[in-house]
Design an enzyme around this catalytic site. Structure first.
Site, PDB file in Angstrom:
ATOM      1  NE  ARG A 161      -3.715  -2.485   0.706  1.00 17.66           N
ATOM      2  CZ  ARG A 161      -3.602  -3.632   0.012  1.00 17.66           C
ATOM      3  NH1 ARG A 161      -2.788  -3.709  -1.034  1.00 17.66           N
ATOM      4  NH2 ARG A 161      -4.322  -4.690   0.331  1.00 17.66           N
ATOM      5  CD  GLU A 165     -11.591 -11.197   5.076  1.00 12.96           C
ATOM      6  OE1 GLU A 165     -10.899 -11.042   6.095  1.00 12.96           O
ATOM      7  OE2 GLU A 165     -11.442 -10.514   4.062  1.00 12.96           O
ATOM      8  CE  LYS A 185     -13.215  -7.971   5.774  1.00  9.59           C
ATOM      9  NZ  LYS A 185     -12.381  -7.030   6.520  1.00  9.59           N
ATOM     10  CB  SER A 193     -13.441  -3.124  -0.667  1.00 10.91           C
ATOM     11  OG  SER A 193     -12.124  -3.003  -0.180  1.00 10.91           O
ATOM     12  N   GLY A 215     -10.607  -5.249  -3.786  1.00 13.01           N
ATOM     13  CA  GLY A 215     -10.033  -4.755  -5.040  1.00 13.01           C
ATOM     14  C   GLY A 215     -11.031  -3.978  -5.886  1.00 13.01           C
ATOM     15  NE  ARG A 269      -7.445  -4.319  -1.247  1.00 15.66           N
ATOM     16  CZ  ARG A 269      -7.501  -5.447  -1.965  1.00 15.66           C
ATOM     17  NH1 ARG A 269      -6.888  -5.499  -3.129  1.00 15.66           N
ATOM     18  NH2 ARG A 269      -8.158  -6.503  -1.509  1.00 15.66           N
TER      19      ARG A 269
END
Ligand code: 13P
Length: 341
Positions: free
Chosen positions: A36, A179, A221, A263, A265, A296
Protein backbone atom coordinates in the site's frame (compact mmCIF):
# COMPACT_ATOMS: atom_id res chain seq x y z
CA UNK A 1 -21.80 -27.40 24.86
CA UNK A 2 -18.96 -25.09 25.75
CA UNK A 3 -19.22 -22.47 28.44
CA UNK A 4 -19.54 -19.09 26.77
CA UNK A 5 -20.93 -15.70 27.58
CA UNK A 6 -23.26 -15.87 24.60
CA UNK A 7 -25.21 -12.72 25.46
CA UNK A 8 -21.97 -10.75 25.79
CA UNK A 9 -20.76 -11.97 22.40
CA UNK A 10 -24.08 -11.17 20.73
CA UNK A 11 -24.02 -7.66 22.23
CA UNK A 12 -20.56 -6.96 20.80
CA UNK A 13 -21.58 -8.39 17.39
CA UNK A 14 -24.63 -6.11 17.32
CA UNK A 15 -22.51 -3.22 18.55
CA UNK A 16 -20.26 -3.65 15.51
CA UNK A 17 -23.19 -3.38 13.11
CA UNK A 18 -25.49 -0.58 14.24
CA UNK A 19 -27.33 1.20 11.45
CA UNK A 20 -25.12 3.79 9.78
CA UNK A 21 -21.79 2.38 10.94
CA UNK A 22 -19.23 -0.11 9.63
CA UNK A 23 -15.74 -1.42 10.28
CA UNK A 24 -12.34 -0.13 9.15
CA UNK A 25 -9.97 -2.98 8.26
CA UNK A 26 -6.52 -1.59 9.16
CA UNK A 27 -4.96 -5.01 9.76
CA UNK A 28 -2.53 -5.07 6.85
CA UNK A 29 0.39 -7.35 7.63
CA UNK A 30 3.90 -5.90 7.24
CA UNK A 31 4.08 -7.27 3.68
CA UNK A 32 0.69 -5.87 2.66
CA UNK A 33 1.21 -2.40 4.16
CA UNK A 34 4.48 -2.14 2.19
CA UNK A 35 2.44 -2.77 -1.00
CA UNK A 36 0.00 0.00 0.00
CA UNK A 37 2.84 2.41 0.85
CA UNK A 38 4.50 1.58 -2.51
CA UNK A 39 1.49 3.25 -4.21
CA UNK A 40 2.55 6.58 -2.62
CA UNK A 41 6.28 5.97 -2.75
CA UNK A 42 7.03 5.74 0.97
CA UNK A 43 9.02 3.18 2.88
CA UNK A 44 7.28 0.94 5.41
CA UNK A 45 9.11 1.30 8.73
CA UNK A 46 7.81 0.92 12.24
CA UNK A 47 7.69 4.73 12.46
CA UNK A 48 5.84 5.25 9.17
CA UNK A 49 3.32 2.54 10.02
CA UNK A 50 2.75 4.11 13.45
CA UNK A 51 2.29 7.58 11.92
CA UNK A 52 -0.21 6.28 9.38
CA UNK A 53 -2.28 4.35 11.90
CA UNK A 54 -2.26 7.32 14.30
CA UNK A 55 -3.60 9.49 11.48
CA UNK A 56 -6.45 7.02 10.87
CA UNK A 57 -7.40 6.37 14.48
CA UNK A 58 -7.33 10.01 15.59
CA UNK A 59 -9.28 11.32 12.58
CA UNK A 60 -11.90 13.62 14.16
CA UNK A 61 -15.54 12.59 13.80
CA UNK A 62 -15.00 9.19 12.18
CA UNK A 63 -16.53 7.47 15.22
CA UNK A 64 -19.89 8.68 13.90
CA UNK A 65 -19.51 6.22 11.01
CA UNK A 66 -16.99 3.62 12.23
CA UNK A 67 -17.99 1.05 14.86
CA UNK A 68 -14.79 -0.97 14.98
CA UNK A 69 -11.22 -1.18 13.68
CA UNK A 70 -9.32 -4.38 12.86
CA UNK A 71 -5.68 -4.11 13.95
CA UNK A 72 -2.55 -6.09 13.14
CA UNK A 73 -0.33 -7.69 15.80
CA UNK A 74 2.22 -4.86 15.69
CA UNK A 75 -0.50 -2.17 15.74
CA UNK A 76 -2.41 -3.42 18.78
CA UNK A 77 0.83 -2.94 20.76
CA UNK A 78 1.51 0.55 19.37
CA UNK A 79 0.09 3.89 20.44
CA UNK A 80 0.01 7.61 19.67
CA UNK A 81 3.05 9.89 19.87
CA UNK A 82 1.56 11.05 23.19
CA UNK A 83 1.71 7.53 24.54
CA UNK A 84 -1.93 6.39 24.42
CA UNK A 85 -2.12 2.77 23.27
CA UNK A 86 -4.25 2.37 20.13
CA UNK A 87 -6.80 -0.07 21.65
CA UNK A 88 -7.38 2.35 24.54
CA UNK A 89 -7.61 5.36 22.20
CA UNK A 90 -10.24 3.60 20.08
CA UNK A 91 -12.19 2.39 23.10
CA UNK A 92 -12.28 5.94 24.52
CA UNK A 93 -13.82 7.10 21.23
CA UNK A 94 -16.47 4.38 21.42
CA UNK A 95 -14.82 2.38 18.63
CA UNK A 96 -14.29 -1.33 19.21
CA UNK A 97 -10.75 -2.65 18.74
CA UNK A 98 -10.36 -5.97 16.92
CA UNK A 99 -7.42 -8.05 15.78
CA UNK A 100 -6.45 -10.17 12.79
CA UNK A 101 -5.41 -13.52 14.25
CA UNK A 102 -4.61 -15.65 11.21
CA UNK A 103 -1.00 -16.06 10.16
CA UNK A 104 -1.52 -15.64 6.42
CA UNK A 105 -1.70 -18.24 3.67
CA UNK A 106 0.18 -21.34 2.60
CA UNK A 107 -0.05 -23.40 -0.60
CA UNK A 108 -2.46 -26.29 -0.76
CA UNK A 109 -2.63 -28.98 -3.46
CA UNK A 110 -1.80 -28.77 -7.15
CA UNK A 111 -4.17 -26.05 -8.38
CA UNK A 112 -2.59 -22.94 -6.95
CA UNK A 113 -4.93 -22.93 -3.95
CA UNK A 114 -4.24 -21.64 -0.44
CA UNK A 115 -5.20 -22.47 3.10
CA UNK A 116 -4.90 -20.21 6.12
CA UNK A 117 -2.32 -20.75 8.86
CA UNK A 118 -2.63 -19.89 12.53
CA UNK A 119 -4.61 -22.49 14.50
CA UNK A 120 -1.55 -23.72 16.35
CA UNK A 121 -1.13 -21.84 19.62
CA UNK A 122 -4.21 -19.74 18.89
CA UNK A 123 -5.89 -19.93 22.35
CA UNK A 124 -2.82 -18.39 24.05
CA UNK A 125 -2.68 -15.61 21.43
CA UNK A 126 -6.38 -14.87 21.89
CA UNK A 127 -5.92 -14.52 25.64
CA UNK A 128 -3.07 -12.04 25.04
CA UNK A 129 -5.15 -9.96 22.58
CA UNK A 130 -8.06 -9.88 24.97
CA UNK A 131 -5.74 -8.61 27.68
CA UNK A 132 -4.54 -5.90 25.27
CA UNK A 133 -8.15 -4.71 24.79
CA UNK A 134 -9.46 -6.52 21.70
CA UNK A 135 -13.15 -7.44 21.72
CA UNK A 136 -13.32 -9.12 18.33
CA UNK A 137 -11.09 -11.03 15.91
CA UNK A 138 -10.77 -11.76 12.21
CA UNK A 139 -9.58 -14.77 10.19
CA UNK A 140 -9.34 -14.62 6.39
CA UNK A 141 -9.51 -17.61 4.08
CA UNK A 142 -9.19 -17.21 0.31
CA UNK A 143 -10.78 -19.18 -2.49
CA UNK A 144 -9.48 -18.65 -6.01
CA UNK A 145 -11.30 -19.44 -9.24
CA UNK A 146 -9.71 -20.86 -12.41
CA UNK A 147 -7.25 -23.54 -13.62
CA UNK A 148 -9.08 -26.30 -11.77
CA UNK A 149 -9.78 -24.29 -8.62
CA UNK A 150 -11.59 -24.34 -6.33
CA UNK A 151 -11.38 -28.00 -5.38
CA UNK A 152 -13.76 -29.59 -2.89
CA UNK A 153 -10.74 -30.36 -0.71
CA UNK A 154 -9.65 -26.71 -0.48
CA UNK A 155 -13.21 -25.57 0.22
CA UNK A 156 -13.54 -28.13 3.03
CA UNK A 157 -10.14 -27.32 4.53
CA UNK A 158 -10.75 -23.56 4.52
CA UNK A 159 -14.25 -23.94 5.97
CA UNK A 160 -12.88 -26.13 8.74
CA UNK A 161 -10.13 -23.61 9.57
CA UNK A 162 -12.65 -20.76 9.77
CA UNK A 163 -14.96 -22.78 12.04
CA UNK A 164 -12.21 -23.95 14.39
CA UNK A 165 -10.90 -20.41 14.65
CA UNK A 166 -14.42 -19.08 15.36
CA UNK A 167 -14.94 -21.65 18.13
CA UNK A 168 -11.58 -20.75 19.77
CA UNK A 169 -12.40 -17.07 19.52
CA UNK A 170 -15.80 -17.41 21.17
CA UNK A 171 -14.29 -19.57 23.92
CA UNK A 172 -11.87 -16.71 24.60
CA UNK A 173 -14.82 -14.27 24.80
CA UNK A 174 -14.01 -12.58 21.47
CA UNK A 175 -16.46 -12.14 18.58
CA UNK A 176 -15.13 -13.86 15.44
CA UNK A 177 -15.40 -12.24 12.02
CA UNK A 178 -15.44 -15.18 9.65
CA UNK A 179 -13.98 -14.08 6.30
CA UNK A 180 -14.15 -16.46 3.35
CA UNK A 181 -12.97 -14.31 0.42
CA UNK A 182 -13.67 -15.47 -3.13
CA UNK A 183 -10.97 -13.62 -5.07
CA UNK A 184 -11.83 -11.31 -7.97
CA UNK A 185 -8.67 -12.35 -9.85
CA UNK A 186 -9.36 -14.10 -13.16
CA UNK A 187 -11.70 -13.94 -16.14
CA UNK A 188 -14.58 -15.96 -14.69
CA UNK A 189 -18.23 -14.98 -15.10
CA UNK A 190 -20.49 -13.65 -12.34
CA UNK A 191 -22.35 -16.98 -12.57
CA UNK A 192 -19.15 -18.85 -11.72
CA UNK A 193 -18.52 -16.52 -8.77
CA UNK A 194 -22.08 -17.18 -7.62
CA UNK A 195 -21.61 -20.97 -7.74
CA UNK A 196 -18.29 -20.82 -5.89
CA UNK A 197 -19.69 -18.40 -3.27
CA UNK A 198 -22.64 -20.76 -2.69
CA UNK A 199 -20.26 -23.70 -2.25
CA UNK A 200 -17.90 -22.01 0.22
CA UNK A 201 -20.64 -20.37 2.29
CA UNK A 202 -22.57 -23.65 2.50
CA UNK A 203 -19.41 -25.42 3.67
CA UNK A 204 -18.60 -22.64 6.17
CA UNK A 205 -22.01 -22.71 7.86
CA UNK A 206 -21.99 -26.51 8.02
CA UNK A 207 -18.55 -26.38 9.68
CA UNK A 208 -19.63 -23.62 12.10
CA UNK A 209 -22.57 -25.76 13.18
CA UNK A 210 -20.35 -28.84 13.55
CA UNK A 211 -18.07 -26.79 15.83
CA UNK A 212 -20.94 -25.42 17.98
CA UNK A 213 -20.26 -21.83 17.02
CA UNK A 214 -22.95 -19.48 18.34
CA UNK A 215 -24.15 -17.69 15.20
CA UNK A 216 -25.61 -14.75 17.13
CA UNK A 217 -22.11 -13.95 18.44
CA UNK A 218 -20.23 -13.74 15.13
CA UNK A 219 -20.18 -11.71 11.93
CA UNK A 220 -19.68 -12.91 8.36
CA UNK A 221 -17.26 -11.02 6.12
CA UNK A 222 -17.87 -12.22 2.57
CA UNK A 223 -16.90 -10.93 -0.85
CA UNK A 224 -19.63 -9.64 -3.16
CA UNK A 225 -20.73 -11.78 -6.09
CA UNK A 226 -18.91 -10.20 -9.05
CA UNK A 227 -17.47 -11.12 -12.45
CA UNK A 228 -13.67 -11.70 -12.38
CA UNK A 229 -11.44 -8.63 -12.82
CA UNK A 230 -10.50 -9.73 -16.37
CA UNK A 231 -13.91 -11.08 -17.31
CA UNK A 232 -15.50 -9.77 -20.52
CA UNK A 233 -18.79 -9.68 -18.55
CA UNK A 234 -20.15 -6.42 -17.22
CA UNK A 235 -22.56 -6.50 -14.30
CA UNK A 236 -24.56 -3.51 -13.09
CA UNK A 237 -24.58 -2.57 -9.41
CA UNK A 238 -28.18 -3.80 -9.20
CA UNK A 239 -27.22 -7.18 -10.71
CA UNK A 240 -24.33 -7.54 -8.24
CA UNK A 241 -26.64 -6.62 -5.37
CA UNK A 242 -29.28 -9.14 -6.50
CA UNK A 243 -26.82 -12.00 -7.01
CA UNK A 244 -25.01 -11.33 -3.73
CA UNK A 245 -28.15 -11.15 -1.60
CA UNK A 246 -29.57 -14.25 -3.30
CA UNK A 247 -26.49 -16.29 -2.38
CA UNK A 248 -26.54 -14.97 1.20
CA UNK A 249 -30.25 -15.75 1.64
CA UNK A 250 -29.56 -19.31 0.51
CA UNK A 251 -26.69 -19.86 2.94
CA UNK A 252 -26.59 -17.49 5.94
CA UNK A 253 -28.94 -18.28 8.86
CA UNK A 254 -30.95 -15.35 10.17
CA UNK A 255 -29.40 -15.62 13.62
CA UNK A 256 -26.17 -14.09 12.23
CA UNK A 257 -26.56 -10.40 13.20
CA UNK A 258 -24.51 -8.84 10.45
CA UNK A 259 -22.75 -9.23 7.15
CA UNK A 260 -19.75 -6.94 6.75
CA UNK A 261 -18.42 -7.01 3.18
CA UNK A 262 -14.77 -6.78 2.23
CA UNK A 263 -13.92 -4.57 -0.76
CA UNK A 264 -11.51 -7.03 -2.35
CA UNK A 265 -10.03 -4.76 -5.04
CA UNK A 266 -13.19 -2.88 -6.05
CA UNK A 267 -12.43 0.82 -6.20
CA UNK A 268 -13.85 2.98 -3.39
CA UNK A 269 -16.80 4.25 -5.45
CA UNK A 270 -17.74 0.75 -6.65
CA UNK A 271 -17.63 -0.67 -3.13
CA UNK A 272 -19.87 2.15 -1.85
CA UNK A 273 -22.33 2.03 -4.78
CA UNK A 274 -22.82 -1.72 -4.51
CA UNK A 275 -23.31 -1.71 -0.73
CA UNK A 276 -25.81 1.08 -1.30
CA UNK A 277 -27.66 -0.91 -3.97
CA UNK A 278 -27.97 -3.88 -1.60
CA UNK A 279 -29.38 -1.76 1.21
CA UNK A 280 -31.67 0.23 -1.09
CA UNK A 281 -33.11 -2.90 -2.73
CA UNK A 282 -33.06 -5.41 0.14
CA UNK A 283 -32.18 -3.60 3.38
CA UNK A 284 -35.76 -3.75 4.68
CA UNK A 285 -36.33 -7.43 3.94
CA UNK A 286 -33.11 -9.32 4.79
CA UNK A 287 -32.69 -10.60 8.38
CA UNK A 288 -29.16 -9.24 8.90
CA UNK A 289 -27.43 -5.84 8.80
CA UNK A 290 -25.66 -5.33 5.46
CA UNK A 291 -22.51 -3.39 6.33
CA UNK A 292 -18.86 -2.90 5.43
CA UNK A 293 -15.47 -3.92 6.73
CA UNK A 294 -13.38 -2.25 4.06
CA UNK A 295 -9.62 -1.96 3.85
CA UNK A 296 -8.59 -0.54 0.50
CA UNK A 297 -11.98 1.02 -0.31
CA UNK A 298 -11.73 3.20 2.82
CA UNK A 299 -7.99 3.83 2.76
CA UNK A 300 -7.02 4.51 -0.87
CA UNK A 301 -8.06 8.18 -0.85
CA UNK A 302 -6.44 8.61 2.58
CA UNK A 303 -3.07 7.32 1.39
CA UNK A 304 -3.26 9.49 -1.74
CA UNK A 305 -3.96 12.60 0.35
CA UNK A 306 -1.28 11.79 2.94
CA UNK A 307 1.72 10.70 0.83
CA UNK A 308 3.71 10.28 4.05
CA UNK A 309 3.91 14.05 4.74
CA UNK A 310 3.06 15.48 8.18
CA UNK A 311 1.64 18.63 6.55
CA UNK A 312 -0.97 16.46 4.76
CA UNK A 313 -2.35 14.76 7.87
CA UNK A 314 -5.44 16.98 8.18
CA UNK A 315 -6.32 16.53 4.49
CA UNK A 316 -5.85 12.76 4.78
CA UNK A 317 -8.10 12.63 7.84
CA UNK A 318 -10.72 14.65 5.96
CA UNK A 319 -10.52 12.12 3.10
CA UNK A 320 -11.10 9.29 5.59
CA UNK A 321 -14.04 11.09 7.20
CA UNK A 322 -15.60 11.63 3.78
CA UNK A 323 -15.24 7.99 2.69
CA UNK A 324 -16.58 6.78 6.04
CA UNK A 325 -19.58 9.13 5.70
CA UNK A 326 -20.29 7.95 2.15
CA UNK A 327 -20.27 4.31 3.24
CA UNK A 328 -22.42 5.20 6.24
CA UNK A 329 -24.94 6.67 3.79
CA UNK A 330 -24.78 3.41 1.80
CA UNK A 331 -25.80 1.57 4.99
CA UNK A 332 -29.17 3.38 4.66
CA UNK A 333 -29.34 3.03 0.85
CA UNK A 334 -29.11 6.82 0.73
CA UNK A 335 -25.79 7.28 -1.11
CA UNK A 336 -25.82 9.26 -4.36
CA UNK A 337 -22.78 9.54 -6.67
CA UNK A 338 -23.22 13.33 -6.53
CA UNK A 339 -22.17 13.19 -2.86
CA UNK A 340 -18.62 12.36 -4.02
CA UNK A 341 -18.05 16.03 -5.00
P1 13P B 1 -10.18 -5.06 1.47
O1 13P B 1 -11.45 -4.29 1.74
O2 13P B 1 -9.06 -4.20 0.98
O3 13P B 1 -10.44 -6.27 0.63
O4 13P B 1 -9.66 -5.57 2.87
C1 13P B 1 -10.53 -6.14 3.76
C2 13P B 1 -9.84 -7.17 4.56
O5 13P B 1 -9.87 -7.15 5.77
C3 13P B 1 -9.12 -8.24 3.86
O6 13P B 1 -8.77 -9.25 4.76
Amino acid sequence: MRLMNTEGLAEVARGLTPLGKGILAADESSGTIQKRFDTIGIESTEASRQAYRELLFTAPGTERYISGVILFDETIKQGTQDGVLFPQLLTQKGVKPGIKVDQGLESFGEYGEKVTKGLEGLPAKLAEYKFLGAVFTKWRAVINIGNGAPTDAAIAKNAEGLAKYAAFSQEAGLVPIVEPEVLMDGDHSIKMCREVSLAILTAVFTALKDNDVDLSGMLLKPSMVLPGKNSPDHASDEEIARQTVKVLLATVPQSVPGIVFLSGGQNPQEATRRLNAMNRMFGDTVPWQLSFSYGRALQEPVLQAWKGKPENVAAAQAAFLKRAWLNSSARFGMYKPGMEK
